[in-house]
Design an enzyme around this catalytic site. Structure first.
Site, PDB file in Angstrom:
ATOM      1  N   GLN A 142       0.803  -1.219   0.000  1.00  0.00           N
ATOM      2  CA  GLN A 142       0.000   0.000   0.000  1.00  0.00           C
ATOM      3  C   GLN A 142       0.834   1.267   0.000  1.00  0.00           C
ATOM      4  O   GLN A 142       0.332   2.349  -0.315  1.00  0.00           O
ATOM      5  CB  GLN A 142      -0.931   0.019   1.212  1.00  0.00           C
ATOM      6  CG  GLN A 142      -0.207   0.214   2.543  1.00  0.00           C
ATOM      7  CD  GLN A 142      -1.125   0.061   3.730  1.00  0.00           C
ATOM      8  OE1 GLN A 142      -1.550  -1.043   4.059  1.00  0.00           O
ATOM      9  NE2 GLN A 142      -1.423   1.168   4.387  1.00  0.00           N
ATOM     10  N   CYS A 148      -5.255   0.597   3.441  1.00  0.00           N
ATOM     11  CA  CYS A 148      -5.325  -0.835   3.738  1.00  0.00           C
ATOM     12  C   CYS A 148      -6.752  -1.365   3.677  1.00  0.00           C
ATOM     13  O   CYS A 148      -6.973  -2.534   3.356  1.00  0.00           O
ATOM     14  CB  CYS A 148      -4.696  -1.134   5.082  1.00  0.00           C
ATOM     15  SG  CYS A 148      -5.335  -0.130   6.431  1.00  0.00           S
ATOM     16  N   HIS A 283      -6.225  -0.981  11.233  1.00  0.00           N
ATOM     17  CA  HIS A 283      -5.602  -1.557  10.037  1.00  0.00           C
ATOM     18  C   HIS A 283      -6.492  -2.639   9.449  1.00  0.00           C
ATOM     19  O   HIS A 283      -6.986  -3.513  10.168  1.00  0.00           O
ATOM     20  CB  HIS A 283      -4.236  -2.143  10.417  1.00  0.00           C
ATOM     21  CG  HIS A 283      -3.412  -2.577   9.239  1.00  0.00           C
ATOM     22  ND1 HIS A 283      -3.166  -1.761   8.149  1.00  0.00           N
ATOM     23  CD2 HIS A 283      -2.772  -3.746   8.977  1.00  0.00           C
ATOM     24  CE1 HIS A 283      -2.411  -2.413   7.278  1.00  0.00           C
ATOM     25  NE2 HIS A 283      -2.167  -3.614   7.753  1.00  0.00           N
ATOM     26  N   ASN A 304      -1.248  -9.326   4.634  1.00  0.00           N
ATOM     27  CA  ASN A 304      -1.080  -7.901   4.892  1.00  0.00           C
ATOM     28  C   ASN A 304      -0.810  -7.176   3.577  1.00  0.00           C
ATOM     29  O   ASN A 304      -0.683  -7.788   2.517  1.00  0.00           O
ATOM     30  CB  ASN A 304       0.078  -7.692   5.883  1.00  0.00           C
ATOM     31  CG  ASN A 304      -0.022  -6.383   6.624  1.00  0.00           C
ATOM     32  OD1 ASN A 304      -0.847  -5.526   6.319  1.00  0.00           O
ATOM     33  ND2 ASN A 304       0.831  -6.203   7.620  1.00  0.00           N
TER      34      ASN A 304
END
Length: 355
Positions: A142, A148, A283, A304
Site C-alpha cells: 500500500q 489498507c 488496520h 497484509n
C-alpha cells in the site's frame, strides 16, 4: 565468464548485507557499531537521508534495534527483525499506514446486522489455506497511504471470484481509493463501505486497467465504468466470535480489522504472533486461512499489504482462540466478506497478462 563472476559477487554482496542485518551483541556494543549497522540497513533498503535527518533517524533506529534485540532474546513464539520500517517511530508508523477503522466506525455508528450464510457450516477442517487453492493474489504494498481498507476488501473479492469462476484476477485498489466516496482514500475507511460500493457501482475493474499509485487521485470514470468482477452484496461476521470467523474463513477469504499499532507488529518477522495489542482497530487485513503448529498452537493466516519483505513473505500468523472474545488485536470485531451468487463476470475471462 567475467559477467558470471560479477553476478556471483553481486549476489554475495546482497546476501552479505541481508545477513549483516541480524543484530548481534557486537552491533549493540557502541554507537559506532550501531551506526555501521544503520548504514548497512540504509544501503539494503536504498534509503536516502541528508546529514541532519540521518542523525535524527539514527537515534530512532537505535531505539528500535535495541527493542528488536531484546524481544528476540525472550522465549516468545514469534521473532522480530530490522525491516524497512526500522527508522520510523511507532507514532510515525501508525500515522503513515493506519486506516483509522475504529474512528470511521464511531462516525458511521454500529455495524449493520446482516445474515450470516456460513452459520450452518459443519465439520470444519482442521486447517484451511486459500493460497493453496489459488484464491489469493501475490502480496501487494500500500505504500505510505492509509488505503489498507481497500486492499483488505479486494482480497475478499479476488477470493470469492476465484471460488465462483475459477479465475484469479488482480483487482484494483486504486479504483476504491479514488472513487469510493464513503471512505477517505489514503486517510482511511471501512471495508464494508467498499463492498457496498462495489455492489452498487456494478463491479470493480482490474489492477491492470486501474493501477495502484499509493495516493489520492481524481476518480477516473472511464476506468471505473469497465468493471470486471461484480458481487451481489456482503455480510458481516457476527462480532466477537472466533468460531463464526472460522466458519466464514473455511468458505472464503475474509476482510478483518486489527490493532496493528504495536512495535512488535511493526517489526514482525516470523512465528505465531501473540504480542501485546489492544482493540484500537486501525488496520485492514484479510484472513486467508487458519491452522495450528506442531505443538498445537492455533493461528490465523493473515495477508497484509506492507509488501512481501515484511513478515512471512507479506503474511503474519496470529494466535487463534485466545481467551478474549474479540480475538487477538481485535481480529474478530469487524469481519466481513463479499457475496457472489453466480459465476458470471461482466466481461469475458482475462488474458494471461492480466493474471
Amino acid at each position: 565468464m567475467k559477467g558470471v563472476v560479477l553476478l556471483v559477487l553481486s549476489l554475495a554482496l546482497v546476501f552479505g548485507v541481508v545477513k549483516s542485518l541480524e543484530v548481534t551483541e557486537q552491533d549493540l556494543a557502541t554507537d559506532e557499531s550501531l551506526w555501521d549497522l544503520y548504514e548497512r540497513w540504509r544501503s539494503h533498503h536504498t534509503v536516502s537521508r541528508d546529514l541532519t535527518e540521518k542523525q535524527v533517524r539514527f537515534n530512532v533506529f537505535k531505539t528500535n534495534v535495541k527493542h528488536i534485540h531484546k524481544v528476540n532474546q525472550m522465549n516468545k513464539p514469534y521473532k522480530l527483525e530490522v525491516n524497512k520500517f526500522a527508522d520510523m517511530t511507532n507514532h510515525e508508523f501508525r500515522n503513515s499506514y493506519s486506516s483509522k477503522v475504529k474512528h470511521y466506525r464511531s462516525l458511521r455508528g454500529d455495524r449493520r446486522r446482516t445474515g450470516f450464510m456460513h452459520e450452518n457450516t459443519e465439520h470444519l477442517p482442521s486447517s484451511v489455506d486459500w493460497r493453496k487453492h489459488g484464491a489469493v493474489t501475490p502480496v501487494k504494498d500500500q505504500g505510505r497511504c492509509g488505503s489498507c481498507w481497500a486492499f483488505s476488501t479486494i482480497v475478499g473479492v479476488e477470493g470469492i471470484n476465484k471460488i465462483k469462476t475459477n479465475q484469479l484476477v488482480s483487482l484494483s485498489e486504486q479504483e476504491l481509493v479514488d472513487c469510493e466516496s464513503d471512505n477517505q482514500g489514503c486517510n482511511g475507511g471501512l471495508m464494508e463501505n467498499a463492498l457496498e460500493f462495489i455492489k452498487q457501482s456494478g463491479g470493480v475493474t482490474t489492477e491492470k486497467v486501474y493501477p495502484y499509485r499509493a495516493k489520492d487521485q481524481r476518480c477516473d470514470a472511464t476506468k471505473m465504468n469497465a468493471p470486471f468482477v461484480k458481487i451481489d452484496g456482503h455480510e458481516n461476521v457476527p462480532e466477537n466470535n472466533e468460531q463464526a470467523l472460522t466458519k466464514a474463513v473455511a468458505n472464503q477469504p475474509v476482510s478483518v480489522a486489527i490493532d496493528a499499532g504495536g512495535s512488535d507488529m511493526q517489526f514482525y518477522k516470523e512465528g505465531v504472533y501473540s504480542g501485546e495489542c489492544g482493540t484500537e482497530l486501525d488496520h485492514g487485513v484479510a484472513v486467508v486461512g487458519y491452522g495450528a503448529t506442531n505443538d498445537g498452537t492455533k493461528y490465523w493466516i493473515v495477508k497484509n499489504s506492507w509488501g512481501s519483505e515484511w513478515g512471512e513473505k507479506g503474511y503474519i500468523r496470529m494466535h487463534r482462540g485466545i481467551d478474549a472474545a474479540e480475538g487477538i488485536c481485535g481480529i474478530a470485531m469487524e469481519a466481513s466478506y463479499p457475496i457472489k451468487l453466480t459465476a458470471d463476470n461482466p466481461k469475458p475471462g482475462p488474458q494471461k497478462d492480466e493474471l
